[in-house]
Design a protein around this motif. Structure first.
Motif, mmCIF file in Angstrom:
data_model
loop_
_atom_site.group_PDB
_atom_site.id
_atom_site.type_symbol
_atom_site.label_atom_id
_atom_site.label_comp_id
_atom_site.label_asym_id
_atom_site.label_seq_id
_atom_site.Cartn_x
_atom_site.Cartn_y
_atom_site.Cartn_z
ATOM 1 N N ALA A 125 0.824 -1.204 0.000
ATOM 2 C CA ALA A 125 0.000 0.000 0.000
ATOM 3 C C ALA A 125 0.861 1.258 0.000
ATOM 4 O O ALA A 125 0.513 2.267 -0.634
ATOM 5 N N MET A 126 1.999 1.223 0.698
ATOM 6 C CA MET A 126 2.910 2.369 0.708
ATOM 7 C C MET A 126 3.352 2.741 -0.699
ATOM 8 O O MET A 126 3.309 3.905 -1.097
ATOM 9 N N ALA A 127 3.803 1.732 -1.436
ATOM 10 C CA ALA A 127 4.294 1.990 -2.793
ATOM 11 C C ALA A 127 3.168 2.448 -3.707
ATOM 12 O O ALA A 127 3.333 3.392 -4.498
ATOM 13 N N VAL A 128 2.015 1.808 -3.603
ATOM 14 C CA VAL A 128 0.893 2.127 -4.486
ATOM 15 C C VAL A 128 0.381 3.538 -4.232
ATOM 16 O O VAL A 128 0.149 4.316 -5.174
ATOM 17 N N GLU A 129 0.205 3.916 -2.963
ATOM 18 C CA GLU A 129 -0.343 5.236 -2.681
ATOM 19 C C GLU A 129 0.615 6.337 -3.128
ATOM 20 O O GLU A 129 0.176 7.400 -3.590
ATOM 21 N N ALA A 130 1.914 6.098 -3.014
ATOM 22 C CA ALA A 130 2.883 7.099 -3.468
ATOM 23 C C ALA A 130 2.757 7.332 -4.966
ATOM 24 O O ALA A 130 2.774 8.483 -5.433
#
Length: 210
Positions: free
Chosen positions: A130-135
C-alpha cells in the motif's frame, strides 16, 4: 460511477480522502516506530545515537508521506515553504516506493530460503504494498521538481550507506544474513529505481508539470 474514478485526480484530491489517508498513515507511522523500538534501542546501546535516525526506514517513509498529505491540505504560502513541500513530496515518493517494495521482497526472499511466514509478515506485505501504491497514485497531486528529487535520492542513498556501513539496516529474515552483499546491492539498485520512477511520474504523471 466507473471504478477508475477511485484513482482519478478528482477523487484523490478530495479533502475527505486526504484526511482519511493522513490519519491512516500517521497511525501506521506510529506503529512502525514502535515496531522498530527494539532495534533503535539496540543501536543506541551498541552504536552512536546519530545512527538512530537511519534505523526506522519504513516508518520514516510513512512520516514523509504523511507530511506530504498535510502540505496538500494546507499548502505553504511562501517560497521557502513551497521548496520544503517539494523536498518532502520527493522524499515521500522515493522512500515509499523503495521501502514498500524492499520490505515485500525481503519477506518473500526469506520465505524462499526456508523462513516460515507468520500473520505479521502478511500484514507487512499488505501495508508495504500500500505504501508503494499510494505514493505512485498521489504523485499526480505533488509539485516537486528535479532538484528536490535529486536531493531525495541523495538522502536515500546516504541512508543506504549508513545502513550497510554501520550495520543498522532493518533486521532481516534469518536466512538472508548469508546473502548480505546481494541484499545491499539490491537495496542500492532499488533506490535508483525508485528515483527513476519518481522522475517518470513527475514528468508524465502530472499534467501541470509538463
Amino acid at each position: 460511477m466507473s471504478i477508475s474514478f477511485l484513482w482519478s485526480r478528482e477523487f484523490l484530491s478530495k479533502r475527505s480522502i486526504l484526511w482519511l489517508l493522513l490519519v491512516c498513515n500517521v497511525l501506521g507511522t506510529i506503529y512502525g516506530y514502535i515496531w522498530y523500538g527494539a532495534q533503535m534501542a539496540d543501536t543506541v546501546e551498541h552504536g552512536y545515537i546519530w545512527q538512530v535516525v537511519f534505523v526506522p526506514d519504513s516508518p520514516t517513509a510513512s512520516l514523509f508521506f504523511s507530511l506530504a498529505l498535510l502540505l496538500l491540505l494546507y499548502p505553504p504560502r511562501n517560497l521557502g515553504g513551497a521548496l520544503f513541500q517539494q523536498f518532502i513530496e520527493a522524499l515521500a515518493v522515493v522512500t515509499s516506493v523503495k521501502y514498500g517494495i524492499w520490505a515485500v521482497a525481503m519477506i518473500f526472499a526469506g520465505q524462499a530460503q526456508g523462513d516460515v511466514l507468520a500473520w505479521q509478515d502478511w500484514m507487512l506485505v499488505a501495508s508495504h504494498t500500500a505504501m508503494a501504491v499510494e505514493a505512485l497514485l498521489f504523485v499526480r497531486l505533488f509539485h516537486y521538481r528535479w532538484t528536490a528529487l535529486t536531493g531525495a535520492i541523495a538522502w536515500t542513498l546516504l541512508n543506504d550507506t549508513v545502513d550497510y556501513t554501520y550495520g543498522v539496516f532493518p533486521w532481516l529474515p534469518g536466512p538472508l544474513y548469508d546473502d548480505l552483499p546481494a541484499v545491499q546491492l539490491f537495496t542500492y539498485l532499488l533506490t535508483l529505481f525508485s528515483g527513476f520512477a519518481g522522475w517518470i511520474f513527475m514528468k508524465y504523471g502530472n499534467p501541470k508539470q509538463r
